[in-house]
Enzyme design. Structure first.
Site, PDB file in Angstrom:
ATOM      1  N   GLY A  25       3.078 -15.516   5.280  1.00 52.16           N
ATOM      2  CA  GLY A  25       2.738 -14.519   4.013  1.00 52.16           C
ATOM      3  C   GLY A  25       1.093 -14.773   3.865  1.00 52.16           C
ATOM      4  N   TYR A  26       0.245 -14.473   4.495  1.00 53.39           N
ATOM      5  CA  TYR A  26      -1.217 -14.293   4.216  1.00 53.39           C
ATOM      6  C   TYR A  26      -1.819 -13.027   3.620  1.00 53.39           C
ATOM      7  CZ  TYR A  26      -1.943 -19.117   6.204  1.00 53.39           C
ATOM      8  OH  TYR A  26      -2.076 -20.518   6.587  1.00 53.39           O
ATOM      9  N   SER A  27      -1.738 -12.300   4.646  1.00 57.23           N
ATOM     10  CA  SER A  27      -2.586 -10.907   4.399  1.00 57.23           C
ATOM     11  C   SER A  27      -1.933 -10.258   3.158  1.00 57.23           C
ATOM     12  CB  SER A  27      -2.428  -9.896   5.605  1.00 57.23           C
ATOM     13  OG  SER A  27      -2.909 -10.900   6.780  1.00 57.23           O
ATOM     14  N   GLU A  84      -2.415 -21.936  14.660  1.00 53.74           N
ATOM     15  CA  GLU A  84      -2.167 -20.521  15.227  1.00 53.74           C
ATOM     16  C   GLU A  84      -3.260 -20.186  16.583  1.00 53.74           C
ATOM     17  OE1 GLU A  84      -2.740 -17.559  12.310  1.00 53.74           O
ATOM     18  OE2 GLU A  84      -1.755 -15.840  13.750  1.00 53.74           O
ATOM     19  N   SER A  97       4.674 -10.480  10.210  1.00 55.17           N
ATOM     20  CA  SER A  97       5.644 -10.317  11.412  1.00 55.17           C
ATOM     21  C   SER A  97       6.779 -11.022  11.200  1.00 55.17           C
ATOM     22  CB  SER A  97       4.698 -10.818  12.423  1.00 55.17           C
ATOM     23  OG  SER A  97       3.561 -10.474  12.785  1.00 55.17           O
ATOM     24  N   GLU A 146     -13.915  -8.900  15.685  1.00 57.25           N
ATOM     25  CA  GLU A 146     -15.378  -9.035  14.805  1.00 57.25           C
ATOM     26  C   GLU A 146     -15.351 -10.368  14.274  1.00 57.25           C
ATOM     27  OE1 GLU A 146     -13.286  -6.668  14.538  1.00 57.25           O
ATOM     28  OE2 GLU A 146     -14.509  -4.831  15.458  1.00 57.25           O
TER      29      GLU A 146
HETATM   30  C1  LIG Z   1       0.206  -7.400  15.463  1.00 54.27           C
HETATM   31  C2  LIG Z   1      -0.292  -8.273  14.073  1.00 54.27           C
HETATM   32  C3  LIG Z   1       0.308  -9.126  13.418  1.00 54.27           C
HETATM   33  C4  LIG Z   1       0.046  -9.566  12.289  1.00 54.27           C
HETATM   34  N1  LIG Z   1       0.986 -10.700  11.782  1.00 54.27           N
HETATM   35  C5  LIG Z   1       0.563 -10.958  10.481  1.00 54.27           C
HETATM   36  C6  LIG Z   1       1.511 -12.145   9.660  1.00 54.27           C
HETATM   37  O1  LIG Z   1       2.636 -12.231  10.546  1.00 54.27           O
HETATM   38  N2  LIG Z   1       1.314 -12.338   8.684  1.00 54.27           N
HETATM   39  C7  LIG Z   1       0.077 -12.020   7.856  1.00 54.27           C
HETATM   40  O2  LIG Z   1      -0.295 -12.685   6.998  1.00 54.27           O
HETATM   41  N3  LIG Z   1      -0.843 -11.162   8.569  1.00 54.27           N
HETATM   42  C8  LIG Z   1      -0.506 -10.638   9.836  1.00 54.27           C
HETATM   43  N4  LIG Z   1      -1.457  -9.888  10.352  1.00 54.27           N
HETATM   44  C9  LIG Z   1      -2.590  -9.341   9.635  1.00 54.27           C
HETATM   45  C10 LIG Z   1      -3.826  -9.630  10.420  1.00 54.27           C
HETATM   46  O3  LIG Z   1      -3.964 -10.957  10.088  1.00 54.27           O
HETATM   47  C11 LIG Z   1      -4.732  -8.681   9.633  1.00 54.27           C
HETATM   48  O4  LIG Z   1      -4.766  -7.548   9.860  1.00 54.27           O
HETATM   49  C12 LIG Z   1      -6.377  -9.183  10.040  1.00 54.27           C
HETATM   50  O5  LIG Z   1      -6.632 -10.512   9.339  1.00 54.27           O
HETATM   51  C13 LIG Z   1      -7.298  -8.388   9.542  1.00 54.27           C
HETATM   52  O6  LIG Z   1      -7.286  -8.162   8.139  1.00 54.27           O
HETATM   53  P1  LIG Z   1      -7.516  -6.666   7.619  1.00 54.27           P
HETATM   54  O7  LIG Z   1      -6.225  -5.868   8.305  1.00 54.27           O
HETATM   55  O8  LIG Z   1      -7.226  -6.697   6.146  1.00 54.27           O
HETATM   56  O9  LIG Z   1      -8.958  -5.885   8.115  1.00 54.27           O
HETATM   57  P2  LIG Z   1     -10.133  -6.122   6.969  1.00 54.27           P
HETATM   58  O10 LIG Z   1     -10.207  -7.577   6.877  1.00 54.27           O
HETATM   59  O11 LIG Z   1     -10.180  -4.927   6.144  1.00 54.27           O
HETATM   60  O12 LIG Z   1     -11.029  -5.639   8.143  1.00 54.27           O
HETATM   61  C14 LIG Z   1     -11.264  -4.327   8.577  1.00 54.27           C
HETATM   62  C15 LIG Z   1     -12.493  -4.299   9.751  1.00 54.27           C
HETATM   63  O13 LIG Z   1     -13.527  -5.007   9.223  1.00 54.27           O
HETATM   64  C16 LIG Z   1     -14.152  -5.897   9.981  1.00 54.27           C
HETATM   65  N5  LIG Z   1     -14.648  -7.060   9.070  1.00 54.27           N
HETATM   66  C17 LIG Z   1     -14.258  -7.495   8.184  1.00 54.27           C
HETATM   67  N6  LIG Z   1     -14.834  -8.718   7.763  1.00 54.27           N
HETATM   68  C18 LIG Z   1     -16.084  -8.762   8.666  1.00 54.27           C
HETATM   69  C19 LIG Z   1     -17.045  -9.592   8.744  1.00 54.27           C
HETATM   70  N7  LIG Z   1     -17.105 -10.455   7.784  1.00 54.27           N
HETATM   71  N8  LIG Z   1     -17.903  -9.075   9.692  1.00 54.27           N
HETATM   72  C20 LIG Z   1     -17.767  -8.287  10.628  1.00 54.27           C
HETATM   73  N9  LIG Z   1     -16.473  -7.492  10.582  1.00 54.27           N
HETATM   74  C21 LIG Z   1     -15.634  -7.688   9.631  1.00 54.27           C
HETATM   75  C22 LIG Z   1     -12.937  -6.371  10.538  1.00 54.27           C
HETATM   76  O14 LIG Z   1     -12.931  -6.949  11.918  1.00 54.27           O
HETATM   77  C23 LIG Z   1     -12.077  -5.241  10.977  1.00 54.27           C
HETATM   78  O15 LIG Z   1     -12.581  -4.533  12.073  1.00 54.27           O
HETATM   79  C24 LIG Z   1      -1.066  -9.262  11.520  1.00 54.27           C
HETATM   80  C25 LIG Z   1      -1.716  -7.950  12.084  1.00 54.27           C
HETATM   81  C26 LIG Z   1      -1.542  -7.488  13.340  1.00 54.27           C
HETATM   82  C27 LIG Z   1      -2.189  -6.345  13.883  1.00 54.27           C
END
Ligand SMILES: Cc1cc2nc3c(=O)[nH]c(=O)nc-3n(C[C@H](O)[C@H](O)[C@H](O)COP(=O)(O)OP(=O)(O)OC[C@H]3O[C@@H](n4cnc5c(N)ncnc54)[C@H](O)[C@@H]3O)c2cc1C
Length: 398
Positions: free
Chosen positions: A131-133, A248, A165, A379
């Site tokens: 539970g991170y995001s 991870e 997930s 990214e």
């Molecule tokens: C298949 C899958 C499984 C997952 N499982 C888990 C899970 O089990 N538990 C959990 O906690 N999370 C999970 N996640 C979440 C995942 O960790 C996040 O989606 C990911 O870290 C990106 O965060 P965000 O979606 O908030 O996008 P954002 O951080 O809002 O990013 C949006 C866009 O901006 C870009 N961006 C953001 N900051 C920067 C920067 N500093 N420089 C350049 N570009 C940048 C990103 O690369 C992206 O393209 C999962 C995601 C997926 C797709």
């Protein structure tokens, strides 16, 4: 690095092969096991597979023997990955527990926590999620808003997690919360080992574009956790977060072997499909694309081996694992796009209508987009490579 395997490592391979032949679920190798991924039957099938792996001593080979592992070397882990990919073994329902939570507990947990949780992780009795995001905290994980407020020896937790997930099947969650707003952003975070089976935890599935419900929104409304369920120190959770993320990232690197297998499947597909009565593999444009994909996937594998060599020397993974993650996930996306394109207009057919392999190509193509996001977006991997490997200035956004 010497890429050949020693006699002992080949014996290890043979031992695993023999075990797999005897223990893979009936009909698995023939592709006859077709379960609805959202059914309880599928969950029980995966839990049973995890138990079988444990009983055979193959659930967590890298773990120390005292916890049920085999103290396997990195080379044995490579052999293990290769063999599991070769038979396209069922996925691990407790991936988060085995590869992320338990190694972090061994590193940072108290003796009571190790005793209470680790055995149940390896046997599959307790499945974990991470539970991170949160809606406004993904790449910038320290921006989390979920709060935990002290109430005697209990903590009351409120907030929302997203993209969790395995959340729908999980028994426990490695949950990060904010416990102090006065501290700097990276301070004031505390990590809990949360019981998911309580009234304050509500899990709602998210349907991804491949139609699967693999991940979830998790709502925390006065959920309860106890002092004994804190890992690390109160307000000092950032160190714990990083420890888990390192485990991870190391796990993700192993996907290079899956990529290799998928490339072989792509070649078989190009031999099977025809264009003007000739197998597609004879088409010069297809051949050129295949050579390009092969060269780059082979390059990724060699790069992975090179990073591993460094890890063998240093004893711990470094920023190089970001290269593995970036290359493998982006290449996987290209590989499946190529497979869809080779199917022409049939490429848009799906599920029972699919022309080839019961929608294996379509399912994986759609899933491949998530792989470039989960575990840190492409990214973010590029930022890490730029800053930590190439020595470029820090991302201006931070
Ligand atoms: C298949 C899958 C499984 C997952 N499982 C888990 C899970 O089990 N538990 C959990 O906690 N999370 C999970 N996640 C979440 C995942 O960790 C996040 O989606 C990911 O870290 C990106 O965060 P965000 O979606 O908030 O996008 P954002 O951080 O809002 O990013 C949006 C866009 O901006 C870009 N961006 C953001 N900051 C920067 C920067 N500093 N420089 C350049 N570009 C940048 C990103 O690369 C992206 O393209 C999962 C995601 C997926 C797709």
């Amino acid at each position: 690095m010497d890429f050949s395997f020693t006699k002992k490592e080949e014996q290890f391979r043979q031992e695993l092969r023999t075990w797999l032949e005897a223990n893979l679920p009936d009909g698995w190798l023939q592709g006859e096991v077709q379960l609805d991924k959202e059914s309880k039957e599928y969950e029980l099938f995966l839990r049973d597979w995890q138990k079988k792996l444990y009983e055979g001593g193959w659930a967590a080979i890298a773990w120390p023997k005292q916890y049920g592992g085999r103290n396997a070397t990195l080379m044995e882990e490579i052999v293990y990955q290769q063999e599991m990919v070769r038979v396209k073994a069922p996925p691990l329902i407790n991936y988060v527990g085995l590869h992320m939570v338990a190694p972090t507990l061994m590193q940072i947990g108290t003796e009571e926590q190790k005793e209470k949780y680790i055995e149940k992780i390896i046997t599959g009795e307790e499945v974990w999620c991470q539970g991170y995001s949160e809606p406004n905290a993904g790449s910038d994980v320290a921006a989390i808003q979920t709060t935990a407020v002290k109430d005697g020896d209990r903590w009351i937790i409120n907030g929302q997690k997203v993209w969790t997930s395995f959340g729908h099947v999980a028994d426990r969650c490695f949950l990060i919360t904010r416990t102090n707003r006065l501290e700097k952003k990276h301070k004031g975070i505390t990590v809990f080992l949360l019981d998911m089976h309580q009234p304050g935890v509500e899990t709602r599935p998210i349907v991804s574009m491949d139609g699967q419900k693999d991940f979830n929104e998790v709502y925390l409304n006065d959920a309860i956790a106890y002092d004994a369920e804190i890992i690390g120190q109160v307000d000092e959770g950032w160190k714990v977060i990083i420890a888990l993320l390192m485990h991870e990232r190391t796990g993700i690197g192993g996907q290079v072997f899956t990529l290799e297998q998928q490339f072989n499947d792509l070649v078989a597909l190009a031999k099977e499909l025809n264009d003007d009565d000739e197998p597609l593999i004879k088409n010069p444009f297809i051949r050129k694309t295949m050579v390009d994909l092969y060269t780059r996937s082979r390059g990724s594998l060699l790069n992975y081996y090179r990073n591993l060599t460094k890890q063998l020397k240093n004893g711990h993974p470094g920023a190089e694992s970001s290269m593995d993650k970036l290359l493998v996930s982006e290449l996987t996306k290209e590989l499946f796009a190529q497979a869809i394109s080779m199917q022409g207009h049939h490429g848009v057919l799906w599920k029972e209508n699919a022309l080839m392999d019961r929608s294996y190509w379509q399912d994986n193509y759609l899933y491949s987009f998530g792989q470039t996001i989960g575990g840190g977006t492409s990214e973010i991997q590029k930022n890490t490579i730029a800053e930590r490997i190439l020595g470029l200035p820090k991302d201006m956004g931070r």
